[in-house]
Design a protein around this motif. Sequence first.
Motif, short mmCIF file in Angstrom:
data_model
loop_
_atom_site.label_atom_id
_atom_site.label_comp_id
_atom_site.label_asym_id
_atom_site.label_seq_id
_atom_site.Cartn_x
_atom_site.Cartn_y
_atom_site.Cartn_z
N GLU A 151 0.81 -1.22 0.00
CA GLU A 151 0.00 0.00 0.00
C GLU A 151 0.84 1.27 0.00
O GLU A 151 0.45 2.28 -0.59
N THR A 152 1.99 1.25 0.67
CA THR A 152 2.75 2.49 0.85
C THR A 152 4.12 2.51 0.19
O THR A 152 4.67 3.58 -0.03
N GLN A 153 4.68 1.32 -0.12
CA GLN A 153 6.05 1.27 -0.63
C GLN A 153 6.14 0.72 -2.05
O GLN A 153 7.24 0.41 -2.52
N ASN A 154 5.00 0.56 -2.71
CA ASN A 154 4.94 0.07 -4.09
C ASN A 154 5.44 -1.36 -4.26
O ASN A 154 5.98 -1.72 -5.30
N LEU A 155 5.29 -2.19 -3.23
CA LEU A 155 5.62 -3.61 -3.38
C LEU A 155 4.60 -4.23 -4.32
O LEU A 155 3.40 -4.00 -4.21
N TRP A 156 5.08 -5.03 -5.25
CA TRP A 156 4.24 -5.69 -6.23
C TRP A 156 3.44 -6.81 -5.58
O TRP A 156 3.73 -7.26 -4.48
N ASP A 157 2.44 -7.30 -6.29
CA ASP A 157 1.64 -8.45 -5.83
C ASP A 157 2.54 -9.67 -5.86
O ASP A 157 3.11 -10.02 -6.89
N LEU A 158 2.68 -10.34 -4.74
CA LEU A 158 3.57 -11.49 -4.62
C LEU A 158 2.95 -12.78 -5.13
O LEU A 158 3.66 -13.77 -5.34
N GLY A 159 1.64 -12.78 -5.32
CA GLY A 159 0.96 -13.97 -5.83
C GLY A 159 1.22 -15.18 -4.94
O GLY A 159 1.15 -15.10 -3.71
N ASP A 160 1.55 -16.32 -5.57
CA ASP A 160 1.81 -17.57 -4.83
C ASP A 160 3.06 -17.47 -3.98
O ASP A 160 3.22 -18.23 -3.02
N ASN A 161 3.96 -16.56 -4.32
CA ASN A 161 5.19 -16.41 -3.55
C ASN A 161 4.95 -15.90 -2.14
O ASN A 161 5.77 -16.10 -1.26
N GLU A 162 3.82 -15.22 -1.91
CA GLU A 162 3.56 -14.67 -0.58
C GLU A 162 3.55 -15.76 0.48
O GLU A 162 4.20 -15.62 1.52
N ASN A 163 2.84 -16.85 0.25
CA ASN A 163 2.80 -17.95 1.22
C ASN A 163 4.17 -18.57 1.41
O ASN A 163 4.56 -18.91 2.53
N ILE A 164 4.90 -18.73 0.33
CA ILE A 164 6.25 -19.30 0.40
C ILE A 164 7.16 -18.41 1.25
O ILE A 164 7.89 -18.89 2.12
#
Length: 160
Positions: A117-130
């Motif tokens: 929301e604030t630092q322009n981090l991209w959508d991590l998709g499936d990597n988020e859980n990993i």
Amino acid sequence: MKEHDKFKRQVRSIYTVLLVSCFMVFLIGILGIAYMASPSSFVFKVDSPNTELVTVTTDEDNWDKIENGIHLRTGLKDAEGLMAVVNNCTNCHSAQLVMQNRMNEERWIETIRWMQETQNLWDLGDNENIIVNYLVTNYPLLNKGRRENLTDIEWYTLKE
């Protein structure tokens, strides 16, 4: 005459600040050129939990080398999800920042949302859980408080 002396002191102060600033820019430029010429000569020490001391190197031959269970370039522990963390987290900040922020799953997800929301981090998709699983497993929350209790201290009483 008094105002003239005051003006001279101000000019001298400004001149000194400019001179020091120019010297710092020059020094940073020289270090940058030296790094570009030989990146493998720049070795950093990173204090990592559960290990004595980890040497983090920028040597291109050891870019993704694992030694004694530690990823040499970042100092992160070798485990499932390591490269997802390296590829997604160390693009914006150091691995040391990741290692020192020990959180539970809920807090990591909140932190990821904040970065999105604030630092322009991209959508991590499936990597988020990993990534979250890697961090929670390898750098779990420590219930130590702000610092460990002092031990073996000889206390003394202040005289009033």
